[in-house]
Enzyme design. Structure first.
Site, PDB file in Angstrom:
ATOM      1  N   ASP A   7       0.861  -1.189   0.000  1.00  0.00           N
ATOM      2  CA  ASP A   7       0.000   0.000   0.000  1.00  0.00           C
ATOM      3  C   ASP A   7       0.897   1.240   0.000  1.00  0.00           C
ATOM      4  OD1 ASP A   7      -2.526   1.394   0.122  1.00  0.00           O
ATOM      5  OD2 ASP A   7      -2.010   1.933   2.168  1.00  0.00           O
ATOM      6  N   SER A   8       0.302   2.352  -0.378  1.00  0.00           N
ATOM      7  CA  SER A   8       1.046   3.613  -0.333  1.00  0.00           C
ATOM      8  C   SER A   8       1.415   3.976   1.108  1.00  0.00           C
ATOM      9  CB  SER A   8       0.189   4.721  -0.944  1.00  0.00           C
ATOM     10  OG  SER A   8      -1.053   4.788  -0.274  1.00  0.00           O
ATOM     11  N   CYS A  70      -3.973  -1.188  -2.585  1.00  0.00           N
ATOM     12  CA  CYS A  70      -4.089   0.266  -2.704  1.00  0.00           C
ATOM     13  C   CYS A  70      -4.895   0.503  -3.971  1.00  0.00           C
ATOM     14  CB  CYS A  70      -2.692   0.872  -2.827  1.00  0.00           C
ATOM     15  SG  CYS A  70      -2.671   2.642  -3.176  1.00  0.00           S
ATOM     16  N   GLU A 155      -4.584  10.041   8.361  1.00  0.00           N
ATOM     17  CA  GLU A 155      -3.130  10.081   8.541  1.00  0.00           C
ATOM     18  C   GLU A 155      -2.736  10.969   9.713  1.00  0.00           C
ATOM     19  OE1 GLU A 155      -0.351   8.939   6.662  1.00  0.00           O
ATOM     20  OE2 GLU A 155      -1.546   7.668   5.344  1.00  0.00           O
ATOM     21  N   CYS A 189     -11.111   3.171  -1.027  1.00  0.00           N
ATOM     22  CA  CYS A 189      -9.816   3.710  -0.601  1.00  0.00           C
ATOM     23  C   CYS A 189      -9.497   3.023   0.709  1.00  0.00           C
ATOM     24  CB  CYS A 189      -9.896   5.218  -0.405  1.00  0.00           C
ATOM     25  SG  CYS A 189      -8.405   5.898   0.378  1.00  0.00           S
ATOM     26  N   HIS A 191      -7.962   3.782   3.289  1.00  0.00           N
ATOM     27  CA  HIS A 191      -8.027   4.531   4.546  1.00  0.00           C
ATOM     28  C   HIS A 191      -9.456   4.680   5.072  1.00  0.00           C
ATOM     29  CE1 HIS A 191      -3.934   5.513   3.713  1.00  0.00           C
ATOM     30  NE2 HIS A 191      -3.836   6.354   4.735  1.00  0.00           N
TER      31      HIS A 191
HETATM   32  N1  DGL Z   1      -4.006   3.681  -0.374  1.00  0.00           N
HETATM   33  C1  DGL Z   1      -4.677   4.700  -1.139  1.00  0.00           C
HETATM   34  C2  DGL Z   1      -5.886   4.106  -1.884  1.00  0.00           C
HETATM   35  O1  DGL Z   1      -6.428   3.075  -1.512  1.00  0.00           O
HETATM   36  C3  DGL Z   1      -5.132   5.862  -0.292  1.00  0.00           C
HETATM   37  C4  DGL Z   1      -4.019   6.706   0.256  1.00  0.00           C
HETATM   38  C5  DGL Z   1      -3.206   7.459  -0.766  1.00  0.00           C
HETATM   39  O2  DGL Z   1      -3.725   8.395  -1.406  1.00  0.00           O
HETATM   40  O3  DGL Z   1      -2.044   7.110  -0.899  1.00  0.00           O
HETATM   41  O4  DGL Z   1      -6.301   4.689  -2.861  1.00  0.00           O
END
Ligand code: DGL
Length: 278
Positions: A7-8, A70, A155, A189, A191
């Site tokens: 993931d990011s 992600c 975050e 997403c 998050h």
């Molecule tokens: N992990 C990203 C997603 O699911 C969300 C966070 C980001 O923008 O890096 O799109």
């Protein structure tokens, strides 16, 4: 081999948690590119470059099967990696995204044929959910809406704040103003599950709000069942290693909230050495 989850940043932990719950026996490696998150507002080229780097890193750590947990990376980098890079990196290796399994389920759930999607700007602009739904359920209208502030709320630890209520209500109103017939909303997403209680509370009761974690876990379970040539090579020590490209202390503090118990990550420098295990 182990199963790699990328993931990011922190959000993919909400996916890994459900995968681990569904399949506790496998060995997992989690990589969060926290030093370069968020991905949601970045260009296609940048997300592709960063995601490819993560995939190469996880391959080098014996993860021949990787889940891009992600949405932004799945939307913007998955296809290019599968088409341009996998052959070179090892044709037996696999990289899977999370958009396809989620569209399969979400498409089944809407009765009004109006599906709302909350996601990052990058996922929304890619139109990946619209494209995938159109292939499987051409009769369904997809109404996507970007919530640029929601990732920052999570975050920065404002998940339970009153300020979060304001921004959540605002985006729900904006989505439903686009199409009042929406009866199902997918949180696309990683998050957003952390904001689930507030999103649920601000969404009219007749609309179902869907998280991705269980869907992805179920889909991975089915994938392994259907691919014994991969499944039989999976290590089954029930372990998880956590890596982050950012400072470990920061990662451990926030990630432990996502995870629900303490996490001790190792810092990973692309192309360089890692920090010590804590
Ligand atoms: N992990 C990203 C997603 O699911 C969300 C966070 C980001 O923008 O890096 O799109």
């Amino acid at each position: 081999m182990k199963i790699g989850i990328f993931d990011s940043g922190f959000g993919g932990l909400t996916i890994l948690k459900e995968i681990k719950h569904r399949m506790p026996e496998y060995s997992y490696v989690y990589l969060g590119d926290n030093a370069r998150a968020p991905y949601g507002t970045r260009s296609f080229d940048t997300i592709y470059k960063y995601t490819l780097q993560a995939v190469e890193t996880l391959f080098s750590r014996n993860c021949d099967l990787i889940i891009l947990a992600c949405n932004t990376a799945s939307a913007k980098a998955l296809r290019s990696i599968q088409q341009n890079d996998l052959q070179r990196l090892g044709s037996h290796k696999r990289v899977l995204g999370i958009i396809r399994p989620c569209t399969e389920i979400a498409g089944e759930l809407t009765k009004t044929k109006a599906l709302g999607i909350f996601a990052t700007s990058g996922t929304v602009s890619s139109q990946s959910y619209e494209i995938e739904i159109a292939k499987l359920f051409p009769e369904i209208a997809v109404i996507s809406h970007a919530c640029p502030l929601w990732v920052s709320l999570v975050e920065n630890g404002y998940t339970h704040s009153e300020g979060a209520d304001f921004f959540i209500q605002q985006e729900i109103d904006a989505l439903l103003a686009k199409e009042p017939k929406i009866d199902t909303i997918l949180l696309a997403c990683t998050h957003y599950p952390l904001l689930y209680d507030k999103i649920r509370a601000h969404t009219p009761a007749h609309i179902q709000v869907i998280n991705q974690g269980k869907i992805v876990a179920e889909s991975l379970h089915a994938y392994l069942r259907n691919h014994p040539e991969i499944e039989t090579h999976c290590e089954k020590h029930g372990s998880i290693e956590f890596f982050t490209t950012e400072n470990c202390e920061h990662f451990n503090a926030i990630a432990s909230q996502f995870w629900g118990s303490e996490i001790h990550a190792q810092q990973l420098h692309y192309g360089g050495s890692e920090g010590s295990k804590r």
